[in-house]
Scaffold this active site. Structure first.
Site, PDB file in Angstrom:
ATOM      1  N   ASP A   1     -31.912  12.362  54.754  1.00 25.50           N
ATOM      2  CA  ASP A   1     -33.207  11.773  55.095  1.00 25.50           C
ATOM      3  C   ASP A   1     -34.344  12.589  54.485  1.00 25.50           C
ATOM      4  O   ASP A   1     -34.252  13.814  54.367  1.00 25.50           O
ATOM      5  CB  ASP A   1     -33.358  11.721  56.621  1.00 25.50           C
ATOM      6  CG  ASP A   1     -34.531  10.859  57.057  1.00 25.50           C
ATOM      7  OD1 ASP A   1     -34.915   9.954  56.294  1.00 25.50           O
ATOM      8  OD2 ASP A   1     -35.071  11.098  58.152  1.00 25.50           O
TER       9      ASP A   1
ATOM     10  N   ASN B   1     -36.091  11.632  51.459  1.00 26.76           N
ATOM     11  CA  ASN B   1     -36.335  11.440  50.027  1.00 26.76           C
ATOM     12  C   ASN B   1     -37.683  10.773  49.758  1.00 26.76           C
ATOM     13  O   ASN B   1     -38.444  11.196  48.880  1.00 26.76           O
ATOM     14  CB  ASN B   1     -35.225  10.579  49.407  1.00 26.76           C
ATOM     15  CG  ASN B   1     -33.901  11.297  49.314  1.00 26.76           C
ATOM     16  OD1 ASN B   1     -33.851  12.520  49.240  1.00 26.76           O
ATOM     17  ND2 ASN B   1     -32.817  10.539  49.312  1.00 26.76           N
TER      18      ASN B   1
ATOM     19  N   ASN C   1     -31.439  -0.740  55.564  1.00 25.59           N
ATOM     20  CA  ASN C   1     -32.257  -0.397  54.400  1.00 25.59           C
ATOM     21  C   ASN C   1     -32.509  -1.588  53.476  1.00 25.59           C
ATOM     22  O   ASN C   1     -33.423  -1.547  52.646  1.00 25.59           O
ATOM     23  CB  ASN C   1     -31.609   0.738  53.597  1.00 25.59           C
ATOM     24  CG  ASN C   1     -31.654   2.074  54.307  1.00 25.59           C
ATOM     25  OD1 ASN C   1     -30.833   2.946  54.048  1.00 25.59           O
ATOM     26  ND2 ASN C   1     -32.609   2.257  55.219  1.00 25.59           N
TER      27      ASN C   1
ATOM     28  N   ILE D   1     -29.523   9.657  65.226  1.00 21.17           N
ATOM     29  CA  ILE D   1     -28.286   9.447  64.479  1.00 21.17           C
ATOM     30  C   ILE D   1     -28.379   8.250  63.534  1.00 21.17           C
ATOM     31  O   ILE D   1     -27.678   8.185  62.524  1.00 21.17           O
ATOM     32  CB  ILE D   1     -27.099   9.266  65.456  1.00 21.17           C
ATOM     33  CG1 ILE D   1     -26.898  10.549  66.258  1.00 21.17           C
ATOM     34  CG2 ILE D   1     -25.818   8.898  64.722  1.00 21.17           C
ATOM     35  CD1 ILE D   1     -26.635  11.774  65.391  1.00 21.17           C
ATOM     36  N   SER D   2     -29.215   7.283  63.849  1.00 20.01           N
ATOM     37  CA  SER D   2     -29.472   6.126  62.976  1.00 20.01           C
ATOM     38  C   SER D   2     -28.209   5.341  62.620  1.00 20.01           C
ATOM     39  O   SER D   2     -27.994   4.989  61.456  1.00 20.01           O
ATOM     40  CB  SER D   2     -30.202   6.572  61.701  1.00 20.01           C
ATOM     41  OG  SER D   2     -31.470   7.091  62.016  1.00 20.01           O
TER      42      SER D   2
ATOM     43  N   GLU E   1     -20.573  18.608  66.056  1.00 17.61           N
ATOM     44  CA  GLU E   1     -21.729  19.474  66.295  1.00 17.61           C
ATOM     45  C   GLU E   1     -22.890  18.950  65.452  1.00 17.61           C
ATOM     46  O   GLU E   1     -22.746  18.737  64.244  1.00 17.61           O
ATOM     47  CB  GLU E   1     -21.399  20.919  65.926  1.00 17.61           C
ATOM     48  CG  GLU E   1     -20.267  21.525  66.751  1.00 17.61           C
ATOM     49  CD  GLU E   1     -20.615  21.640  68.232  1.00 17.61           C
ATOM     50  OE1 GLU E   1     -21.767  22.008  68.538  1.00 17.61           O
ATOM     51  OE2 GLU E   1     -19.741  21.358  69.072  1.00 17.61           O
TER      52      GLU E   1
END
Length: 264
Positions: free
Chosen positions: A43, A45, A91, A220-221, A232
Site C-alpha cells: 500500500d 504507491n 480496485n 486487512i482490506s 503476526e
C-alpha cells in the site's frame, strides 16, 4: 513522520552507520527462527506518486521495482514463500486510465519474469491467485506464460494476488465443495477446515507467518482472510516504494521475539 523527515537528509551522512546496523540486523535475524511465509499488502504507491507530483502509474512502477528488491531479500534470508497483494477486485472501480495502466504494467512484468535469469537461477515458482477471468486477455496470457515457465520450480514461491478478494476466494472454494458434494465425489461429513483449505486458490499453502502492510493504514482490506487467522500482523508507516531492507529486517526481528499462541 520521523521516517519521512529523515529520508530527506542526504544519505551520505549516515550511510556507514546505516550499513553497519543493517549487517547487525541480518546477523541477528539469521540466528533466529525465520518465517517460512511472508505476505505483504503493498500500500502507498499512489500516495508516494502524489507526494512526488507524479501520476499514479509512476508509483505503481516504482512499487514493482521495490517488489524485485524484496524478492532478493527473501532469497538472501532463505524465506521460501512470498505472497503480495497486487490488485484487488475492488480496485477495478478506480479510473479507467489507472486500471489500464496497471494492467499494462502487470502484463509487462509477468512477461519479464519468464526471461528473468534470477527466477530460473533461484528456482522461483510463480502463482497468480484471484479471479483471473476478470483480467484482460493479454494479462491472462502473460500470467499463464509465467506460471507455465516456472511450474517445475519449488525452491521459492511467489504468489501474486491479482483481481483478488479474500471473501471471493472463500465463496469460490465453497462453490467447488458444493459441486463435489452434489456429484458424489465428497460427503458432507468430510468437510472440515483442512478440506476447505484444499479448495483455496493455492491448495495446501502454509499460512503466512507474517503479514506486513505498508502505507500507514491499519486494516486487512479483504486479504487472505482464511489464511491469516493466526498470522503476526505488522503495520508500517512508510509508503511501499520507500519500504527499506532495514524495515523488513526489523519486522522479522520483532516476529522472532513474539510468542505465537495460535489462539491458545
Amino acid at each position: 513522520m520521523i521516517y519521512r523527515i529523515i529520508s530527506h537528509i542526504p544519505k551520505i551522512f549516515f550511510k556507514p552507520a546505516y550499513d553497519l546496523y543493517e549487517r547487525y540486523l541480518i546477523e541477528k535475524v539469521k540466528s533466529g527462527v525465520l518465517p517460512k511465509h511472508v505476505a505483504i499488502i503493498m500500500d502507498g504507491n499512489r500516495r508516494w506518486a502524489r507526494k512526488h507530483e507524479k501520476p499514479p502509474w509512476y508509483g505503481h512502477l516504482f512499487g514493482s521495482k521495490k517488489l524485485e528488491e524484496i524478492l532478493e531479500w527473501c532469497h538472501e534470508l532463505g524465506i521460501r514463500i512470498l505472497t503480495v497483494y497486487a490488485f484487488s477486485t475492488e480496485n477495478f472501480k478506480r479510473s479507467k486510465e489507472e486500471v489500464d495502466r496497471l494492467m499494462k504494467l502487470f502484463e509487462e512484468k509477468f512477461r519479464e519474469l519468464v526471461t528473468d535469469k534470477r527466477v530460473h537461477e533461484y528456482g522461483v515458482r510463480v502463482n497468480v491467485i484471484g479471479r483471473k477471468e476478470l483480467l484482460p486477455k493479454s494479462v491472462r496470457d502473460a500470467v499463464e506464460e509465467a506460471e507455465r515457465a516456472t511450474r517445475k520450480y519449488n525452491n521459492y514461491i511467489l504468489n501474486v494476488a491479482l483481481a483478488y478478494g479474500g471473501r471471493s476466494e472463500i465463496v469460490d472454494a465453497v462453490k467447488d465443495i458444493a459441486r463435489d458434494v452434489i456429484s458424489g465425489k465428497l460427503r458432507i461429513e468430510e468437510i472440515d477446515e483442512e478440506l476447505l483449505r484444499r479448495y483455496l486458490y493455492v491448495p495446501n499453502m502454509p499460512d503466512p507467518d507474517i503479514v506486513i502492510r505498508t502505507g500507514g493504514e491499519v486494516r486487512i482490506s479483504n486479504f487472505l482472510l482464511y489464511q491469516i487467522a493466526y498470522s503476526e500482523l505488522f503495520f508500517v508507516d512508510v509508503y511501499f516504494p520507500e519500504f527499506r531492507k532495514i524495515d523488513f529486517l526489523r519486522i522479522i526481528r520483532e516476529f522472532q521475539k513474539r510468542e505465537r499462541r495460535f489462539g491458545r
